[in-house]
Design a protein around this motif. Structure first.
Motif, PDB file in Angstrom:
ATOM      1  N   UNK A  13      29.481  22.149  30.136  1.00 28.17           N
ATOM      2  CA  UNK A  13      29.078  23.569  30.308  1.00 28.17           C
ATOM      3  C   UNK A  13      28.978  23.621  31.823  1.00 28.17           C
ATOM      4  N   UNK A  14      29.294  24.883  32.181  1.00 29.64           N
ATOM      5  CA  UNK A  14      29.393  25.390  33.497  1.00 29.64           C
ATOM      6  C   UNK A  14      28.284  26.373  33.761  1.00 29.64           C
ATOM      7  N   UNK A  15      27.400  26.157  34.556  1.00 33.52           N
ATOM      8  CA  UNK A  15      26.389  26.831  35.113  1.00 33.52           C
ATOM      9  C   UNK A  15      26.601  27.589  36.312  1.00 33.52           C
ATOM     10  N   UNK A  16      26.493  28.905  36.223  1.00 33.23           N
ATOM     11  CA  UNK A  16      26.781  29.723  37.246  1.00 33.23           C
ATOM     12  C   UNK A  16      25.664  30.611  38.103  1.00 33.23           C
ATOM     13  N   UNK A  17      25.923  30.492  39.496  1.00 33.32           N
ATOM     14  CA  UNK A  17      25.049  31.635  40.011  1.00 33.32           C
ATOM     15  C   UNK A  17      25.941  32.480  40.703  1.00 33.32           C
ATOM     16  N   UNK A  18      25.797  33.938  40.561  1.00 34.23           N
ATOM     17  CA  UNK A  18      26.882  34.760  41.092  1.00 34.23           C
ATOM     18  C   UNK A  18      26.357  35.646  42.099  1.00 34.23           C
ATOM     19  N   UNK A  19      26.847  36.236  42.995  1.00 30.96           N
ATOM     20  CA  UNK A  19      26.468  37.200  44.001  1.00 30.96           C
ATOM     21  C   UNK A  19      26.801  38.499  43.211  1.00 30.96           C
ATOM     22  N   UNK A 118      24.229  42.512  34.277  1.00 29.89           N
ATOM     23  CA  UNK A 118      25.659  42.458  33.646  1.00 29.89           C
ATOM     24  C   UNK A 118      26.762  41.858  34.651  1.00 29.89           C
ATOM     25  N   UNK A 119      26.633  41.952  35.786  1.00 28.91           N
ATOM     26  CA  UNK A 119      27.667  41.542  36.702  1.00 28.91           C
ATOM     27  C   UNK A 119      27.710  39.880  36.599  1.00 28.91           C
ATOM     28  N   UNK A 120      26.719  39.250  36.032  1.00 34.38           N
ATOM     29  CA  UNK A 120      27.023  37.885  36.261  1.00 34.38           C
ATOM     30  C   UNK A 120      27.704  37.638  34.674  1.00 34.38           C
ATOM     31  N   UNK A 121      27.444  38.303  33.546  1.00 34.54           N
ATOM     32  CA  UNK A 121      27.886  38.156  32.462  1.00 34.54           C
ATOM     33  C   UNK A 121      29.469  38.575  32.514  1.00 34.54           C
ATOM     34  N   UNK A 122      29.917  39.561  33.528  1.00 31.78           N
ATOM     35  CA  UNK A 122      31.161  39.900  33.796  1.00 31.78           C
ATOM     36  C   UNK A 122      31.868  38.733  34.507  1.00 31.78           C
ATOM     37  N   UNK A 123      31.269  38.150  35.283  1.00 29.02           N
ATOM     38  CA  UNK A 123      31.917  36.938  36.154  1.00 29.02           C
ATOM     39  C   UNK A 123      32.278  35.759  35.198  1.00 29.02           C
ATOM     40  N   UNK A 124      31.365  35.464  34.188  1.00 30.68           N
ATOM     41  CA  UNK A 124      31.524  34.327  33.158  1.00 30.68           C
ATOM     42  C   UNK A 124      32.818  34.976  32.377  1.00 30.68           C
ATOM     43  N   UNK A 125      32.789  36.410  31.964  1.00 30.57           N
ATOM     44  CA  UNK A 125      33.917  36.652  31.015  1.00 30.57           C
ATOM     45  C   UNK A 125      35.206  36.605  31.700  1.00 30.57           C
ATOM     46  N   UNK A 126      35.419  37.161  33.040  1.00 29.00           N
ATOM     47  CA  UNK A 126      36.370  37.076  33.753  1.00 29.00           C
ATOM     48  C   UNK A 126      36.831  35.633  33.884  1.00 29.00           C
ATOM     49  N   UNK A 127      36.188  34.839  34.455  1.00 37.96           N
ATOM     50  CA  UNK A 127      36.331  33.227  34.638  1.00 37.96           C
ATOM     51  C   UNK A 127      36.951  32.768  33.540  1.00 37.96           C
ATOM     52  N   UNK A 128      36.562  32.993  32.216  1.00 39.17           N
ATOM     53  CA  UNK A 128      36.837  32.406  30.787  1.00 39.17           C
ATOM     54  C   UNK A 128      38.494  33.235  30.616  1.00 39.17           C
ATOM     55  N   UNK A 129      38.534  34.403  31.131  1.00 36.12           N
ATOM     56  CA  UNK A 129      39.787  35.199  30.616  1.00 36.12           C
ATOM     57  C   UNK A 129      40.843  34.485  31.597  1.00 36.12           C
ATOM     58  N   UNK A 130      40.525  34.219  32.797  1.00 35.64           N
ATOM     59  CA  UNK A 130      41.343  33.612  33.852  1.00 35.64           C
ATOM     60  C   UNK A 130      42.188  32.284  33.465  1.00 35.64           C
TER      61      UNK A 130
END
Length: 162
Positions: A13-19, A118-130
């Motif tokens: 699991x990867x736990x993120x903190x996002x700006x 939702x920006x955090x969820x967007x970062x998760x989604x983008x990270x997984x897409x990349x």
């Protein structure tokens, strides 16, 4: 595959903190699937504080705990964490004060800008897409280094694109 080979490898699991302004990952932790997100909360906040001053933490109900509210209060960080319904209300506790203010949830959401989560969820989604939902490495230390490289690449892309 687990049934066929009678082997369970588990997952990471990867736990993120996002700006939320830059959409960059400010801190991350890599754990096994047994580790709950709430356990990594303090480490993520502390690592994020090394990069920038944190004014507010936007988190979902999974992070609703007395310890987290006390931790954020000790660092003068505004918690924007929804309090679970039916939670015990201890008088004069930071979490209790926030719970009382959440009676009108829609107003609380606007006041705390909770919609920015939702920006955090967007970062998760983008990270997984990349990068997909996998790592190539087999050893734990190599997996962590691979994730670190992916986070660095992701943040570099965010810096260039924005």
């Amino acid at each position: 595959m687990r049934e066929k080979w009678r082997r369970r490898r588990g997952w990471i699991k990867i736990h993120f903190a996002v700006d939320v302004e830059t959409k960059q990952i400010t801190a991350y932790e890599v754990t096994d699937e047994q580790t709950h997100d709430n356990k990594e909360f303090k480490d993520l906040v502390e690592k994020s504080e090394e990069r920038a001053r944190i004014k507010r933490v936007l988190a979902d109900k999974a992070y609703d705990s007395y310890d987290n509210f006390e931790f954020l209060q000790s660092r003068n960080i505004d918690p924007a964490i929804p309090v679970r319904k039916g939670a015990i209300d201890i008088l004069k506790h930071p979490r209790s004060e926030k719970a009382r203010k959440q009676k009108d949830f829609d107003r609380w959401k606007d006041e705390k800008e909770y919609g920015m989560r939702w920006m955090v969820e967007t970062a998760y989604s983008a990270f997984k897409r990349y990068f997909g939902e996998f790592v190539s490495a087999r050893r734990w230390d190599c997996m962590v280094r691979e994730i670190a490289a992916k986070v660095w690449i992701y943040n570099s892309l965010r810096a260039i694109l924005c």
